[in-house]
Design a protein around this motif. Structure first.
Motif, mmCIF file in Angstrom:
data_model
loop_
_atom_site.group_PDB
_atom_site.id
_atom_site.type_symbol
_atom_site.label_atom_id
_atom_site.label_comp_id
_atom_site.label_asym_id
_atom_site.label_seq_id
_atom_site.Cartn_x
_atom_site.Cartn_y
_atom_site.Cartn_z
ATOM 1 N N VAL A 132 0.848 -1.203 0.000
ATOM 2 C CA VAL A 132 0.000 0.000 0.000
ATOM 3 C C VAL A 132 0.882 1.251 0.000
ATOM 4 O O VAL A 132 1.664 1.465 0.921
ATOM 5 N N GLY A 133 0.742 2.082 -1.029
ATOM 6 C CA GLY A 133 1.571 3.299 -1.151
ATOM 7 C C GLY A 133 2.936 2.909 -1.673
ATOM 8 O O GLY A 133 3.960 3.116 -1.023
ATOM 9 N N THR A 134 2.967 2.394 -2.894
ATOM 10 C CA THR A 134 4.193 1.741 -3.395
ATOM 11 C C THR A 134 5.302 2.714 -3.809
ATOM 12 O O THR A 134 6.467 2.346 -3.867
ATOM 13 N N GLY A 135 4.957 3.960 -4.130
ATOM 14 C CA GLY A 135 5.990 4.929 -4.516
ATOM 15 C C GLY A 135 6.789 4.441 -5.711
ATOM 16 O O GLY A 135 6.229 4.110 -6.763
ATOM 17 N N SER A 136 8.111 4.348 -5.548
ATOM 18 C CA SER A 136 8.986 3.868 -6.628
ATOM 19 C C SER A 136 8.784 2.385 -6.924
ATOM 20 O O SER A 136 9.374 1.862 -7.864
ATOM 21 N N ILE A 155 -0.481 -0.667 -4.770
ATOM 22 C CA ILE A 155 -1.372 0.457 -5.061
ATOM 23 C C ILE A 155 -0.717 1.769 -4.628
ATOM 24 O O ILE A 155 0.132 1.791 -3.727
ATOM 25 N N ASP A 156 -1.131 2.836 -5.276
ATOM 26 C CA ASP A 156 -0.703 4.173 -4.862
ATOM 27 C C ASP A 156 -1.763 5.140 -5.380
ATOM 28 O O ASP A 156 -2.360 4.918 -6.435
ATOM 29 N N VAL A 157 -1.967 6.212 -4.637
ATOM 30 C CA VAL A 157 -2.941 7.218 -5.057
ATOM 31 C C VAL A 157 -2.335 8.131 -6.119
ATOM 32 O O VAL A 157 -3.064 8.788 -6.874
ATOM 33 N N SER A 158 -1.009 8.156 -6.206
ATOM 34 C CA SER A 158 -0.316 9.079 -7.112
ATOM 35 C C SER A 158 -0.041 8.425 -8.466
ATOM 36 O O SER A 158 0.670 7.414 -8.545
ATOM 37 N N GLN A 180 -3.878 2.278 -9.520
ATOM 38 C CA GLN A 180 -4.069 3.571 -8.846
ATOM 39 C C GLN A 180 -5.284 3.445 -7.938
ATOM 40 O O GLN A 180 -6.398 3.144 -8.399
ATOM 41 N N TYR A 181 -5.056 3.651 -6.661
ATOM 42 C CA TYR A 181 -6.152 3.440 -5.698
ATOM 43 C C TYR A 181 -5.862 4.218 -4.425
ATOM 44 O O TYR A 181 -4.711 4.313 -3.981
ATOM 45 N N ASP A 182 -6.929 4.758 -3.822
ATOM 46 C CA ASP A 182 -6.821 5.493 -2.566
ATOM 47 C C ASP A 182 -7.208 4.551 -1.428
ATOM 48 O O ASP A 182 -8.357 4.089 -1.374
ATOM 49 N N VAL A 183 -6.271 4.279 -0.541
ATOM 50 C CA VAL A 183 -6.521 3.301 0.528
ATOM 51 C C VAL A 183 -7.654 3.761 1.446
ATOM 52 O O VAL A 183 -8.286 2.935 2.121
ATOM 53 N N ARG A 184 -7.944 5.061 1.451
ATOM 54 C CA ARG A 184 -9.046 5.544 2.292
ATOM 55 C C ARG A 184 -10.395 5.035 1.803
ATOM 56 O O ARG A 184 -11.394 5.102 2.520
ATOM 57 N N SER A 196 3.067 -1.891 4.223
ATOM 58 C CA SER A 196 3.039 -0.475 3.838
ATOM 59 C C SER A 196 4.100 0.330 4.572
ATOM 60 O O SER A 196 4.371 0.102 5.750
ATOM 61 N N ASN A 197 4.674 1.258 3.832
ATOM 62 C CA ASN A 197 5.472 2.331 4.431
ATOM 63 C C ASN A 197 4.655 3.596 4.169
ATOM 64 O O ASN A 197 4.852 4.267 3.159
ATOM 65 N N PRO A 198 3.701 3.889 5.043
ATOM 66 C CA PRO A 198 2.771 4.994 4.756
ATOM 67 C C PRO A 198 3.389 6.359 5.066
ATOM 68 O O PRO A 198 4.399 6.441 5.772
ATOM 69 N N ARG A 219 5.006 15.799 -0.863
ATOM 70 C CA ARG A 219 4.304 15.876 0.431
ATOM 71 C C ARG A 219 3.326 14.707 0.600
ATOM 72 O O ARG A 219 3.114 14.210 1.706
ATOM 73 N N ILE A 220 2.758 14.273 -0.509
ATOM 74 C CA ILE A 220 1.784 13.178 -0.423
ATOM 75 C C ILE A 220 2.461 11.888 0.065
ATOM 76 O O ILE A 220 1.813 10.984 0.593
ATOM 77 N N ALA A 221 3.790 11.837 -0.100
ATOM 78 C CA ALA A 221 4.529 10.646 0.329
ATOM 79 C C ALA A 221 5.042 10.765 1.756
ATOM 80 O O ALA A 221 5.359 9.764 2.389
ATOM 81 N N THR A 222 5.133 11.984 2.255
ATOM 82 C CA THR A 222 5.744 12.156 3.580
ATOM 83 C C THR A 222 4.721 12.511 4.667
ATOM 84 O O THR A 222 4.747 11.950 5.743
ATOM 85 N N GLU A 226 -3.087 10.088 9.590
ATOM 86 C CA GLU A 226 -4.111 9.064 9.821
ATOM 87 C C GLU A 226 -3.857 7.800 9.005
ATOM 88 O O GLU A 226 -4.530 6.793 9.189
ATOM 89 N N HIS A 227 -2.838 7.840 8.109
ATOM 90 C CA HIS A 227 -2.668 6.728 7.174
ATOM 91 C C HIS A 227 -2.414 5.381 7.863
ATOM 92 O O HIS A 227 -2.948 4.364 7.455
ATOM 93 N N THR A 228 -1.577 5.405 8.912
ATOM 94 C CA THR A 228 -1.233 4.132 9.575
ATOM 95 C C THR A 228 -2.501 3.464 10.107
ATOM 96 O O THR A 228 -2.722 2.261 9.889
HETATM 97 C C1 LIG Z 1 6.309 7.009 2.429
HETATM 98 S S1 LIG Z 1 5.935 6.801 0.725
HETATM 99 C C2 LIG Z 1 6.458 5.111 0.505
HETATM 100 C C3 LIG Z 1 6.966 4.792 -0.861
HETATM 101 C C4 LIG Z 1 7.606 3.392 -0.977
HETATM 102 N N1 LIG Z 1 6.682 2.359 -0.557
HETATM 103 C C5 LIG Z 1 8.865 3.313 -0.153
HETATM 104 O O1 LIG Z 1 8.827 2.709 0.918
HETATM 105 O O2 LIG Z 1 9.893 3.850 -0.567
HETATM 106 C C6 LIG Z 1 4.175 6.695 0.807
HETATM 107 C C7 LIG Z 1 3.445 6.460 -0.508
HETATM 108 O O3 LIG Z 1 2.027 6.397 -0.209
HETATM 109 C C8 LIG Z 1 1.311 7.043 -1.232
HETATM 110 N N2 LIG Z 1 0.019 7.465 -0.686
HETATM 111 C C9 LIG Z 1 -0.262 8.581 0.041
HETATM 112 N N3 LIG Z 1 -1.561 8.631 0.364
HETATM 113 C C10 LIG Z 1 -2.134 7.519 -0.178
HETATM 114 C C11 LIG Z 1 -3.472 7.015 -0.194
HETATM 115 N N4 LIG Z 1 -4.472 7.665 0.406
HETATM 116 N N5 LIG Z 1 -3.708 5.845 -0.844
HETATM 117 C C12 LIG Z 1 -2.697 5.178 -1.468
HETATM 118 N N6 LIG Z 1 -1.422 5.621 -1.487
HETATM 119 C C13 LIG Z 1 -1.135 6.771 -0.845
HETATM 120 C C14 LIG Z 1 2.200 8.180 -1.672
HETATM 121 O O4 LIG Z 1 1.875 8.613 -2.974
HETATM 122 C C15 LIG Z 1 3.592 7.564 -1.544
HETATM 123 O O5 LIG Z 1 4.023 7.004 -2.770
#
Ligand SMILES: C[S@@+](CC[C@H](N)C(=O)[O-])C[C@H]1O[C@@H](n2cnc3c(N)ncnc32)[C@H](O)[C@@H]1O
Length: 290
Positions: A132-136, A155-158, A180-184, A196-198, A219-222, A226-228
């Motif tokens: 969840v939130g795969t980033g790279s 999945i990732d929202v971005s 592409q999916y929003d975990v919320r 997940s690394n949220p 910013r969306i990654a950092t 509430e994500h955890t």
């Molecule tokens: C901390 S980064 C982790 C990236 C990668 N997994 C890593 O560990 O290097 C968090 C990721 O979560 C994604 N993200 C943020 N909000 C999200 C949401 N509501 N649903 C899904 N992904 C989300 C961001 O776009 C970002 O790529």
């Protein structure tokens, strides 16, 4: 081009040793934490040479193009752009991943997250995994790489992050299903493992972080408070009985996240130290009987 970059571009005829020393000085004056190592890596990229080669031939003169390219790279880094973005790639476990401003730079503590996932998946021939939130794509791709039977969804929202992740999968010849999916919006499925690394930095904390993170990483990654909790809750509906959840957590928040998992009904909850001895990974097992 800035004055400094122009001066660097004018440095045709300088030797590798001189160029390295100048780059180190420039990066140090810009407040870069490891100016020598960064200068070596940037020079290596500009000259198409390994760091060792820079030292075995310190008297080699740079061409005008090499000097200009090094100048451009040094100025980007002096603006505190993360080294990984300037280099365009970063190592993560056995992989070299393309990275740019669309994704978080993969961190060493996240390698420990992958280590735990591989341990929990050991003995399962074809486990199903959701990142969840795969980033790279770092976690998903490393699991696909190191547990070849795993069927990995990420999945990732971005959309930008997913473009980077898909390109990394293609480059590495790794099979991961990206979406592409929003975990919320909640999760469903029958996964053996959700990882997940949220985003977990607070809006106040980010302002005090180094410019590389504060000004450059998405910013969306950092930032996310509430994500955890959202992921821990959602994962309980997406895990098979006895499936595992593995979460990277902020420094100092492991106990809080362990308590959250227990409240939600996870068992065998524990935290795992990273390579520097900090509790940065929390895991739990989901049991339908609970
Ligand atoms: C901390 S980064 C982790 C990236 C990668 N997994 C890593 O560990 O290097 C968090 C990721 O979560 C994604 N993200 C943020 N909000 C999200 C949401 N509501 N649903 C899904 N992904 C989300 C961001 O776009 C970002 O790529």
């Amino acid at each position: 081009m800035s004055d400094e970059a122009e001066r660097n571009a004018d440095s045709e005829g300088v030797t590798t040793g001189e160029a390295l020393a100048a780059a180190e000085r420039r990066l140090a004056s810009a407040g870069v934490e490891s100016p020598r190592v960064d200068a070596e890596l940037l020079a290596g990229k500009a000259l198409g040479a390994t760091r060792t080669a820079l030292y075995t031939d310190p008297g080699r003169e740079l061409s005008a193009e090499e000097a200009a390219e090094l100048g451009r790279l040094v100025e980007r880094r002096a603006a505190r752009e993360p080294l990984a973005y300037v280099l365009g790639e970063w190592g993560f476990r056995r992989l070299t991943l393309a990275v740019d401003r669309r994704v978080l730079v993969p961190r060493p503590e996240t390698e420990v997250v992958v280590e735990r996932c591989l341990e929990l998946l050991r003995g399962l021939e074809a486990p199903t995994v959701l990142d969840v939130g795969t980033g790279s794509g770092a976690i998903a791709l490393a699991i696909a790489d190191e547990h070849p039977g795993a069927r990995v969804t990420a999945i990732d929202v971005s959309s930008g992050a997913l473009e980077v992740a898909r390109a990394n999968a293609l480059a590495g010849g790794l099979d991961v299903d990206f979406e592409q999916y929003d975990v919320r919006d909640g999760l469903e499925g029958a996964f053996d493992l959700v990882v997940s690394n949220p985003p977990y930095v607070t809006a106040e904390e980010i302002e005090a972080l180094e410019p590389e993170v504060r000004d450059w990483e998405p910013r969306i990654a950092t930032v996310g408070e509430e994500h955890t909790a959202v992921i821990a809750q959602a994962a309980s509906r997406a895990l098979v009985p006895d499936g595992h959840l593995v979460l990277e957590v902020a420094d100092g928040r492991a106990a809080e996240v362990c308590a959250l998992l227990r409240r939600l009904g996870y068992g065998d909850v524990r935290n795992v130290r990273d390579l520097t001895g900090r509790d940065r990974v929390v895991e739990g097992r989901w049991s339908s009987a609970r």
